[in-house]
Design a protein around this motif. Structure first.
Motif, PDB file in Angstrom:
ATOM      1  N   SER A 440     -11.620 -47.451  -1.397  1.00 62.96           N
ATOM      2  CA  SER A 440     -12.684 -46.460  -1.748  1.00 62.96           C
ATOM      3  C   SER A 440     -11.987 -45.231  -2.715  1.00 62.96           C
ATOM      4  N   TRP A 441     -12.724 -44.614  -3.504  1.00 65.27           N
ATOM      5  CA  TRP A 441     -12.297 -43.465  -4.083  1.00 65.27           C
ATOM      6  C   TRP A 441     -11.835 -42.213  -3.283  1.00 65.27           C
ATOM      7  N   ALA A 442     -12.491 -41.960  -2.242  1.00 67.80           N
ATOM      8  CA  ALA A 442     -12.324 -41.101  -1.408  1.00 67.80           C
ATOM      9  C   ALA A 442     -10.729 -41.319  -0.652  1.00 67.80           C
ATOM     10  N   ALA A 443     -10.562 -42.447  -0.318  1.00 68.15           N
ATOM     11  CA  ALA A 443      -9.078 -42.417   0.251  1.00 68.15           C
ATOM     12  C   ALA A 443      -8.247 -42.213  -0.618  1.00 68.15           C
ATOM     13  N   TRP A 444      -8.492 -42.612  -1.962  1.00 70.38           N
ATOM     14  CA  TRP A 444      -7.629 -42.359  -2.609  1.00 70.38           C
ATOM     15  C   TRP A 444      -7.243 -40.547  -3.020  1.00 70.38           C
ATOM     16  N   VAL A 445      -8.429 -39.897  -3.341  1.00 68.56           N
ATOM     17  CA  VAL A 445      -8.290 -38.704  -3.347  1.00 68.56           C
ATOM     18  C   VAL A 445      -7.558 -37.916  -2.046  1.00 68.56           C
ATOM     19  N   LEU A 446      -7.602 -38.645  -1.006  1.00 72.01           N
ATOM     20  CA  LEU A 446      -7.104 -38.051   0.311  1.00 72.01           C
ATOM     21  C   LEU A 446      -5.572 -38.161   0.191  1.00 72.01           C
ATOM     22  N   LYS A 447      -5.293 -39.374  -0.283  1.00 73.61           N
ATOM     23  CA  LYS A 447      -3.812 -39.549  -0.821  1.00 73.61           C
ATOM     24  C   LYS A 447      -3.502 -38.744  -1.778  1.00 73.61           C
ATOM     25  N   ASP A 448      -3.965 -38.354  -2.809  1.00 72.67           N
ATOM     26  CA  ASP A 448      -3.351 -38.029  -4.055  1.00 72.67           C
ATOM     27  C   ASP A 448      -3.508 -36.304  -3.655  1.00 72.67           C
ATOM     28  N   TYR A 449      -4.418 -35.709  -3.009  1.00 75.36           N
ATOM     29  CA  TYR A 449      -4.625 -34.332  -2.889  1.00 75.36           C
ATOM     30  C   TYR A 449      -4.344 -33.836  -1.376  1.00 75.36           C
ATOM     31  N   LEU A 450      -4.711 -34.409  -0.300  1.00 72.65           N
ATOM     32  CA  LEU A 450      -5.029 -34.000   0.863  1.00 72.65           C
ATOM     33  C   LEU A 450      -3.801 -34.201   1.899  1.00 72.65           C
ATOM     34  N   LEU A 451      -3.353 -35.310   1.621  1.00 71.43           N
ATOM     35  CA  LEU A 451      -2.215 -35.970   2.841  1.00 71.43           C
ATOM     36  C   LEU A 451      -0.785 -35.024   2.563  1.00 71.43           C
ATOM     37  N   GLN A 452      -0.580 -34.454   1.371  1.00 75.15           N
ATOM     38  CA  GLN A 452       0.645 -33.694   1.362  1.00 75.15           C
ATOM     39  C   GLN A 452       0.145 -32.404   2.049  1.00 75.15           C
ATOM     40  N   PRO A 453      -0.847 -31.627   1.711  1.00 81.41           N
ATOM     41  CA  PRO A 453      -0.994 -30.603   2.486  1.00 81.41           C
ATOM     42  C   PRO A 453      -0.821 -30.839   4.014  1.00 81.41           C
ATOM     43  N   ALA A 454      -1.581 -31.639   4.540  1.00 76.74           N
ATOM     44  CA  ALA A 454      -1.371 -32.222   5.823  1.00 76.74           C
ATOM     45  C   ALA A 454      -0.043 -32.386   6.384  1.00 76.74           C
ATOM     46  N   TYR A 455       0.603 -32.939   5.727  1.00 76.07           N
ATOM     47  CA  TYR A 455       2.085 -33.206   5.991  1.00 76.07           C
ATOM     48  C   TYR A 455       2.974 -31.913   6.237  1.00 76.07           C
ATOM     49  N   TYR A 456       2.676 -30.907   5.239  1.00 74.60           N
ATOM     50  CA  TYR A 456       3.398 -29.796   5.287  1.00 74.60           C
ATOM     51  C   TYR A 456       2.578 -28.852   6.531  1.00 74.60           C
ATOM     52  N   ALA A 457       1.450 -28.923   6.854  1.00 71.18           N
ATOM     53  CA  ALA A 457       0.888 -28.444   8.068  1.00 71.18           C
ATOM     54  C   ALA A 457       1.741 -29.006   9.354  1.00 71.18           C
ATOM     55  N   MET A 458       2.062 -30.326   9.157  1.00 69.84           N
ATOM     56  CA  MET A 458       2.609 -30.847  10.184  1.00 69.84           C
ATOM     57  C   MET A 458       4.052 -30.413  10.480  1.00 69.84           C
TER      58      MET A 458
ATOM     59  N   ALA B   6      -8.389 -25.341  13.900  1.00 70.07           N
ATOM     60  CA  ALA B   6      -7.045 -24.633  13.177  1.00 70.07           C
ATOM     61  C   ALA B   6      -6.227 -25.366  12.495  1.00 70.07           C
ATOM     62  N   GLY B   7      -6.253 -26.876  13.055  1.00 69.13           N
ATOM     63  CA  GLY B   7      -5.275 -27.768  11.994  1.00 69.13           C
ATOM     64  C   GLY B   7      -5.950 -27.894  10.747  1.00 69.13           C
ATOM     65  N   ILE B   8      -7.380 -27.949  10.547  1.00 66.21           N
ATOM     66  CA  ILE B   8      -8.156 -28.152   9.353  1.00 66.21           C
ATOM     67  C   ILE B   8      -7.844 -26.990   8.353  1.00 66.21           C
ATOM     68  N   LEU B   9      -7.737 -25.753   9.092  1.00 67.73           N
ATOM     69  CA  LEU B   9      -7.453 -24.612   8.335  1.00 67.73           C
ATOM     70  C   LEU B   9      -6.074 -24.588   7.986  1.00 67.73           C
ATOM     71  N   ALA B  10      -5.417 -24.969   8.751  1.00 65.38           N
ATOM     72  CA  ALA B  10      -3.715 -25.140   8.309  1.00 65.38           C
ATOM     73  C   ALA B  10      -3.515 -25.875   7.279  1.00 65.38           C
ATOM     74  N   VAL B  11      -4.199 -27.119   7.293  1.00 69.16           N
ATOM     75  CA  VAL B  11      -4.032 -27.965   5.981  1.00 69.16           C
ATOM     76  C   VAL B  11      -4.842 -27.452   4.771  1.00 69.16           C
ATOM     77  N   LEU B  12      -5.969 -26.726   5.030  1.00 69.60           N
ATOM     78  CA  LEU B  12      -6.346 -26.156   3.868  1.00 69.60           C
ATOM     79  C   LEU B  12      -5.514 -24.757   3.273  1.00 69.60           C
ATOM     80  N   SER B  13      -4.780 -24.226   4.109  1.00 71.32           N
ATOM     81  CA  SER B  13      -3.991 -23.328   3.703  1.00 71.32           C
ATOM     82  C   SER B  13      -2.850 -23.739   2.909  1.00 71.32           C
ATOM     83  N   HIS B  14      -2.494 -25.001   2.970  1.00 68.09           N
ATOM     84  CA  HIS B  14      -1.581 -25.551   1.962  1.00 68.09           C
ATOM     85  C   HIS B  14      -2.331 -26.192   0.743  1.00 68.09           C
TER      86      HIS B  14
END
Lengths: 463, 115
Positions: A440-458, B6-14
């Motif tokens: 899917s395109w959605a999974a690509w967009v997740l990989k391209d744009y959202l997983l890195q922010p999720a990584y930094y939040a982690m 809170a996790g979603i907001l944390a992700v969005l903050s980045h």
């Protein structure tokens, strides 16, 4: 020189007392543990400041009051390694994967900016490169893994980017030079490409597949698909651990004209001649069992070999725990991970012989789980179990082996493959609206744009 | 793997900061057009402008082509129900935003024309 000399070494009885002193706030189930601060004077050393080490540093810094937390990490820069395949595919600029470690290091911890060189698990001491030691009451091993290019005759990381050699794993620079090597190959207008897999557990096991698919995508863009031959050479029968995805990938390779060659291990390379030697290890070989690797078994005597010319080769090196972990008492002595990986319980992530030691990330002996997504799942488990151990309680948390691979099947689409090692690698999708079996395109967009922010939040311990 | 609020907001903050200048610029354009239009007597229920609606529609439809390309992909890879839901939602958003900007702007250019 010994660090933390002012603090007495704690015996197991004392550790139990520390737990009693932790107060009633900690005497609650896992959900409560995750929410309450625990007071302790324990010395906690975290080996490594990568994805796993940094996540644990932040989680423990938030969770523990009074603890003396030390992170042993020599690097000033933090690499977002999941982005390296996109760098090598020419999709991302290299600097998009870089941040300063200081951006994520929590306040109040001791950051030792030098490498660890040894662990004495009996004395609970970590030896550092400058000759000093760091003593601990609890140890979190988050060193990551070691790339053993030297086990391929003639190969070294310095060759990446030259002589048609690529390897996305070695470093950001290597990923960039891999991109350049692919560019050069495409510029030639045709030729033979070899994509290899390793006979050991590897980090981001999808990366070799992604490199094959993204390179194929770029080849198609040249309009000269027929002028390029692509072979994928793998030591085992499988391309991927998850059974459904494995079948899908085999079919896709066949449909796309990528020739699958099973039981092939890259054993030597001649950069000048652009030739690679593969050892045919056969279906009965121990190499076909992904986890039965022994270094001495890399010997080729009596084995069949085949030399293949190439114009481009993507090299995936054998991997193991870092040498100083392999030489310590923490290494697995028996079982499938013996001599190569940290000896941890794959569900509690506690060391099998040293209860004050926990492992997280690439270094642990587990059948899968060498991804940043795994770290996200493991970090709360290690936090909860370490705090419980500190309090003398039963370990409340269990890791189900969750891992995730945003499997790029073309530049512009992907499959969000999430699964764990329970229930025969059953799918564990995070989002009901994304089917792990669909590109899917959605999974690509997740990989391209959202997983890195999720990584930094982690890294910040916030997810 | 589940994310808390809170996790979603944390992700969005980045996730949001790299796009913040663009988001602010679009919002500023929208607010400016609406504000100036209203100061000059614009009321969207009283004013009709077919060209603005057509351009907004075209902008929305064109999103189906350029948004996948902007993300390094292509329309041919928009395949699943989730893909299409996301893309259509984005197209509707672009169309609405374009109309909310162009409608008062056309009023300012053409002057009040009641139908």
């Amino acid at each position: 020189m010994t660090r933390h000399l002012e603090s007495p070494r704690l015996g197991r009885r004392q550790l139990l007392k520390l737990g009693i002193g932790a107060g009633a706030a900690g005497l609650v189930p896992l959900t409560g543990l995750a929410a309450n601060t625990v007071t302790t004077q324990a010395r906690i050393v975290i080996l490594g400041g990568g994805a796993a080490g940094m996540a644990m540093a932040n989680r423990l810094a938030m969770r523990l009051s009074g603890a003396r937390i030390t992170v042993v990490e020599p690097r000033e820069l933090h690499h977002y390694q999941p982005g390296w395949t996109l760098v090598a595919a020419g999709v991302w600029q290299p600097d998009r994967t870089l941040r300063a470690n200081a951006d994520f290091m929590p306040r109040g911890i001791d950051w030792i900016r030098q490498p660890a060189v040894g662990v004495d698990a009996e004395l609970r001491r970590v030896s550092l490169a400058d000759g000093s030691v760091a003593e601990y009451d609890f140890l979190v091993v988050a060193t990551g893994l070691q790339l053993n290019y030297h086990l391929i005759d003639g190969m070294s990381p310095e060759l990446i980017g030259r002589h048609g050699i690529g390897s996305v794993y070695a470093s950001l620079e290597a990923a960039t030079r891999t991109r350049d090597a692919i560019d050069t190959w495409l510029g030639q207008g045709g030729g033979q490409g070899l994509f290899t897999a390793a006979p050991t557990p590897v980090k981001c096991a999808g990366a070799p597949l992604k490199m094959a698919f993204t390179t194929l995508s770029r080849i198609k863009d040249t309009g000269r698909r027929d002028a390029f031959n692509l072979d994928y050479l793998t030591p085992g029968t499988a391309l991927f651990s998850q059974p459904w995805i494995n079948d899908f990938l085999k079919q896709r390779f066949d449909d796309e004209g990528i020739r699958r060659r099973h039981y092939y291990r890259l054993s030597a390379i001649d950069p000048g001649a652009k030739q690679a030697e593969f050892t045919f290890i056969g279906p009965a070989s121990e190499f076909t069992s992904h986890h039965e690797l022994r270094q001495e078994e890399f010997g080729r005597e009596g084995e069949m070999t085949e030399v293949i010319d190439y114009d481009f080769i993507h090299v995936v090196p054998p991997m193991s725990a870092p040498d100083f972990i392999r030489e310590s008492d923490l290494i697995a002595r028996l079982g499938p991970f013996r001599g190569e990986w940290l000896d941890t319980d794959i569900h509690t992530l506690q060391h099998n012989h040293y209860p004050e030691v926990f492992g997280i990330g690439d270094v642990i002996g587990a059948p899968i789980n060498k991804t940043a997504a795994s770290v996200k799942a493991q970090a709360p488990v290690v936090e909860a179990n370490l705090v419980a151990q500190l309090q003398g309680q039963a370990l409340p948390a269990r890791h189900n082996g969750y891992t995730s691979c945003p499997l790029i099947t073309d530049i512009g689409k992907a499959m969000l493959v999430e699964f764990g090692y329970d229930n025969d690698m059953a799918f564990l999708p995070s989002f009901s609206f994304i089917d792990p079996k669909e590109e899917s395109w959605a999974a690509w967009v997740l990989k391209d744009y959202l997983l890195q922010p999720a990584y930094y939040a982690m890294l910040e311990g916030r997810v | 793997m589940q994310f808390s609020l809170a996790g979603i907001l944390a992700v969005l903050s980045h996730a949001i900061p790299p796009f913040l200048p663009l988001i602010l610029a679009i919002l500023a354009l929208l607010v400016l057009a609406q504000l100036v239009g209203r100061l000059r007597g614009y009321r969207f229920t009283d004013y009709h402008c077919r060209p603005a609606a057509i351009v907004a529609l075209l902008a929305g439809v064109s999103t189906l082509w350029w948004l996948p390309r902007l993300t390094g992909s292509q329309l041919a890879f928009v395949a699943t129900a989730t893909d299409w839901a996301a893309l259509v939602a984005a197209a509707l958003g672009v169309a609405l935003l374009t109309w909310l900007v162009l409608h008062p702007l056309s009023y300012l250019v053409r002057g009040p024309r009641r139908h």
